[in-house]
Design a protein around this motif. Structure first.
Motif, PDB file in Angstrom:
ATOM      1  N   GLY A  20      47.061 -46.733  26.355  1.00  0.00           N
ATOM      2  CA  GLY A  20      48.370 -46.241  25.933  1.00  0.00           C
ATOM      3  C   GLY A  20      48.589 -46.463  24.444  1.00  0.00           C
ATOM      4  N   ARG A  21      48.141 -47.590  23.956  1.00  0.00           N
ATOM      5  CA  ARG A  21      48.255 -47.888  22.523  1.00  0.00           C
ATOM      6  C   ARG A  21      47.398 -46.921  21.722  1.00  0.00           C
ATOM      7  N   ARG A  22      46.163 -46.689  22.156  1.00  0.00           N
ATOM      8  CA  ARG A  22      45.274 -45.761  21.440  1.00  0.00           C
ATOM      9  C   ARG A  22      45.893 -44.367  21.382  1.00  0.00           C
ATOM     10  N   ALA A  23      46.516 -43.933  22.470  1.00  0.00           N
ATOM     11  CA  ALA A  23      47.161 -42.610  22.492  1.00  0.00           C
ATOM     12  C   ALA A  23      48.347 -42.578  21.525  1.00  0.00           C
ATOM     13  N   ALA A  24      49.124 -43.661  21.496  1.00  0.00           N
ATOM     14  CA  ALA A  24      50.276 -43.718  20.592  1.00  0.00           C
ATOM     15  C   ALA A  24      49.826 -43.701  19.132  1.00  0.00           C
ATOM     16  N   VAL A  25      48.742 -44.417  18.829  1.00  0.00           N
ATOM     17  CA  VAL A  25      48.213 -44.436  17.463  1.00  0.00           C
ATOM     18  C   VAL A  25      47.738 -43.040  17.089  1.00  0.00           C
ATOM     19  N   ARG A  26      47.019 -42.399  17.974  1.00  0.00           N
ATOM     20  CA  ARG A  26      46.513 -41.048  17.713  1.00  0.00           C
ATOM     21  C   ARG A  26      47.669 -40.082  17.449  1.00  0.00           C
ATOM     22  N   THR A  27      48.717 -40.157  18.257  1.00  0.00           N
ATOM     23  CA  THR A  27      49.883 -39.286  18.081  1.00  0.00           C
ATOM     24  C   THR A  27      50.580 -39.570  16.745  1.00  0.00           C
ATOM     25  N   ALA A  28      50.747 -40.842  16.419  1.00  0.00           N
ATOM     26  CA  ALA A  28      51.398 -41.202  15.153  1.00  0.00           C
ATOM     27  C   ALA A  28      50.574 -40.733  13.958  1.00  0.00           C
ATOM     28  N   PHE A  29      49.247 -40.881  14.036  1.00  0.00           N
ATOM     29  CA  PHE A  29      48.393 -40.456  12.926  1.00  0.00           C
ATOM     30  C   PHE A  29      48.402 -38.937  12.778  1.00  0.00           C
ATOM     31  N   GLU A  30      48.394 -38.221  13.889  1.00  0.00           N
ATOM     32  CA  GLU A  30      48.498 -36.759  13.817  1.00  0.00           C
ATOM     33  C   GLU A  30      49.821 -36.353  13.183  1.00  0.00           C
ATOM     34  N   GLY A  31      50.890 -37.095  13.472  1.00  0.00           N
ATOM     35  CA  GLY A  31      52.178 -36.842  12.827  1.00  0.00           C
ATOM     36  C   GLY A  31      52.119 -37.083  11.331  1.00  0.00           C
ATOM     37  N   LEU A  32      51.411 -38.137  10.923  1.00  0.00           N
ATOM     38  CA  LEU A  32      51.250 -38.422   9.502  1.00  0.00           C
ATOM     39  C   LEU A  32      50.500 -37.286   8.814  1.00  0.00           C
ATOM     40  N   LEU A  33      49.429 -36.793   9.435  1.00  0.00           N
ATOM     41  CA  LEU A  33      48.684 -35.667   8.843  1.00  0.00           C
ATOM     42  C   LEU A  33      49.551 -34.419   8.752  1.00  0.00           C
ATOM     43  N   GLN A  34      50.412 -34.202   9.753  1.00  0.00           N
ATOM     44  CA  GLN A  34      51.318 -33.055   9.710  1.00  0.00           C
ATOM     45  C   GLN A  34      52.316 -33.196   8.554  1.00  0.00           C
ATOM     46  N   ILE A  35      52.818 -34.411   8.350  1.00  0.00           N
ATOM     47  CA  ILE A  35      53.714 -34.655   7.210  1.00  0.00           C
ATOM     48  C   ILE A  35      52.986 -34.326   5.911  1.00  0.00           C
ATOM     49  N   ARG A  36      51.729 -34.751   5.810  1.00  0.00           N
ATOM     50  CA  ARG A  36      50.945 -34.464   4.601  1.00  0.00           C
ATOM     51  C   ARG A  36      50.789 -32.953   4.398  1.00  0.00           C
ATOM     52  N   ARG A  37      50.490 -32.232   5.464  1.00  0.00           N
ATOM     53  CA  ARG A  37      50.314 -30.771   5.328  1.00  0.00           C
ATOM     54  C   ARG A  37      51.608 -30.109   4.863  1.00  0.00           C
ATOM     55  N   LEU A  38      52.734 -30.569   5.367  1.00  0.00           N
ATOM     56  CA  LEU A  38      54.019 -29.973   5.007  1.00  0.00           C
ATOM     57  C   LEU A  38      54.492 -30.368   3.610  1.00  0.00           C
ATOM     58  N   MET A  39      54.217 -31.612   3.211  1.00  0.00           N
ATOM     59  CA  MET A  39      54.746 -32.123   1.948  1.00  0.00           C
ATOM     60  C   MET A  39      53.808 -31.917   0.759  1.00  0.00           C
ATOM     61  N   ASN A  40      52.523 -31.756   1.004  1.00  0.00           N
ATOM     62  CA  ASN A  40      51.547 -31.661  -0.087  1.00  0.00           C
ATOM     63  C   ASN A  40      51.012 -30.237  -0.234  1.00  0.00           C
ATOM     64  N   THR A  41      51.884 -29.265  -0.196  1.00  0.00           N
ATOM     65  CA  THR A  41      51.452 -27.863  -0.225  1.00  0.00           C
ATOM     66  C   THR A  41      50.767 -27.483  -1.529  1.00  0.00           C
ATOM     67  N   GLY A  42      51.019 -28.191  -2.604  1.00  0.00           N
ATOM     68  CA  GLY A  42      50.394 -27.865  -3.880  1.00  0.00           C
ATOM     69  C   GLY A  42      49.016 -28.491  -4.065  1.00  0.00           C
ATOM     70  N   ALA A  43      48.600 -29.337  -3.130  1.00  0.00           N
ATOM     71  CA  ALA A  43      47.308 -30.019  -3.268  1.00  0.00           C
ATOM     72  C   ALA A  43      46.190 -29.157  -2.704  1.00  0.00           C
ATOM     73  N   ALA A  44      45.003 -29.281  -3.299  1.00  0.00           N
ATOM     74  CA  ALA A  44      43.835 -28.546  -2.795  1.00  0.00           C
ATOM     75  C   ALA A  44      43.514 -28.968  -1.367  1.00  0.00           C
ATOM     76  N   ASP A  45      43.653 -30.253  -1.055  1.00  0.00           N
ATOM     77  CA  ASP A  45      43.435 -30.787   0.288  1.00  0.00           C
ATOM     78  C   ASP A  45      44.682 -31.572   0.682  1.00  0.00           C
ATOM     79  N   PRO A  46      45.678 -30.904   1.265  1.00  0.00           N
ATOM     80  CA  PRO A  46      46.939 -31.585   1.578  1.00  0.00           C
ATOM     81  C   PRO A  46      46.778 -32.835   2.442  1.00  0.00           C
ATOM     82  N   GLU A  47      45.780 -32.854   3.341  1.00  0.00           N
ATOM     83  CA  GLU A  47      45.583 -34.023   4.195  1.00  0.00           C
ATOM     84  C   GLU A  47      44.917 -35.172   3.454  1.00  0.00           C
ATOM     85  N   GLY A  48      44.379 -34.924   2.276  1.00  0.00           N
ATOM     86  CA  GLY A  48      43.676 -35.944   1.507  1.00  0.00           C
ATOM     87  C   GLY A  48      44.531 -36.612   0.450  1.00  0.00           C
TER      88      GLY A  48
END
Length: 156
Positions: A20-48
C-alpha cells in the motif's frame, strides 16, 4: 483526506515493504511529474526540471524522488533509536538546500556504505534536475547538499 507523508528518514517512518505504501509513493510521484509537465512548459524536458512547488518544499520533493526510485529511507523507532539504514534528509544551512546523509543503526555498517548509498541518491536526483554535491563533515562523514539545478538537469 490526510496529506501524503514522505519518508525523510529523520523520524519514525513507514514500512518500505508495504504494498500500500509503494502504491501511494508511486501515485504521489506520478502527481509530481504531472505538476512538472504543467508548470515547466518552457523547458526542453519538463519532467527533468523541479517545479516551483518542489523549490518551496525541497525536503519533501527530494524524499519523494528518492523513495519513488526505490532508495530506502532510514527510520527511527518510537524511542528515537535508528532502526533502518538508508537516506536521512533535513534542511541544510543554506535556505532551499537539502542535506542528505546515509545513516543506520549502531553496528549496521552504514558509515561504510555511505559512499555508495549517497552516490545512488545523487544519480537519482541529478536525473530529476537537482544538483547534488558531496561533502565531508566532522569525522569525515559524507553527506550530500542538494538544490535545484540552476538551468535544469546538469550536464554529465
Amino acid at each position: 483526506m490526510a496529506e501524503f507523508e514522505v519518508a525523510t528518514g529523520a523520524a519514525a517512518g513507514p514500512a518500505g515493504d508495504d504494498p500500500g505504501r509503494r502504491a501511494a509513493v508511486r501515485t504521489a510521484f506520478e502527481g509530481l511529474l504531472q505538476i512538472r509537465r504543467l508548470m515547466n512548459t518552457g523547458a526542453a524536458d519538463p519532467e527533468g526540471v523541479p517545479a516551483e512547488w518542489e523549490r518551496r518544499r525541497p525536503v519533501r520533493a527530494v524524499a519523494l524522488a528518492l523513495e519513488a526510485a526505490g532508495v530506502p529511507p532510514s527510520a527511527l523507532d518510537a524511542a528515537g533509536h535508528r532502526v533502518a539504514t538508508g537516506y536521512c534528509l533535513g534542511a541544510a544551512e543554506r535556505p532551499g538546500v537539502v542535506r542528505v546523509e546515509w545513516l543506520g543503526p549502531p553496528g549496521s555498517g552504514a558509515a561504510y556504505a555511505a559512499e555508495e548509498g549517497l552516490r545512488n541518491c545523487a544519480a537519482v536526483l541529478r536525473r530529476l534536475g537537482w544538483d547534488a554535491l558531496e561533502y565531508r563533515g566532522p569525522r569525515r562523514r559524507r553527506h550530500l547538499e542538494v538544490e535545484p539545478a540552476p538551468d535544469g538537469p546538469p550536464r554529465r
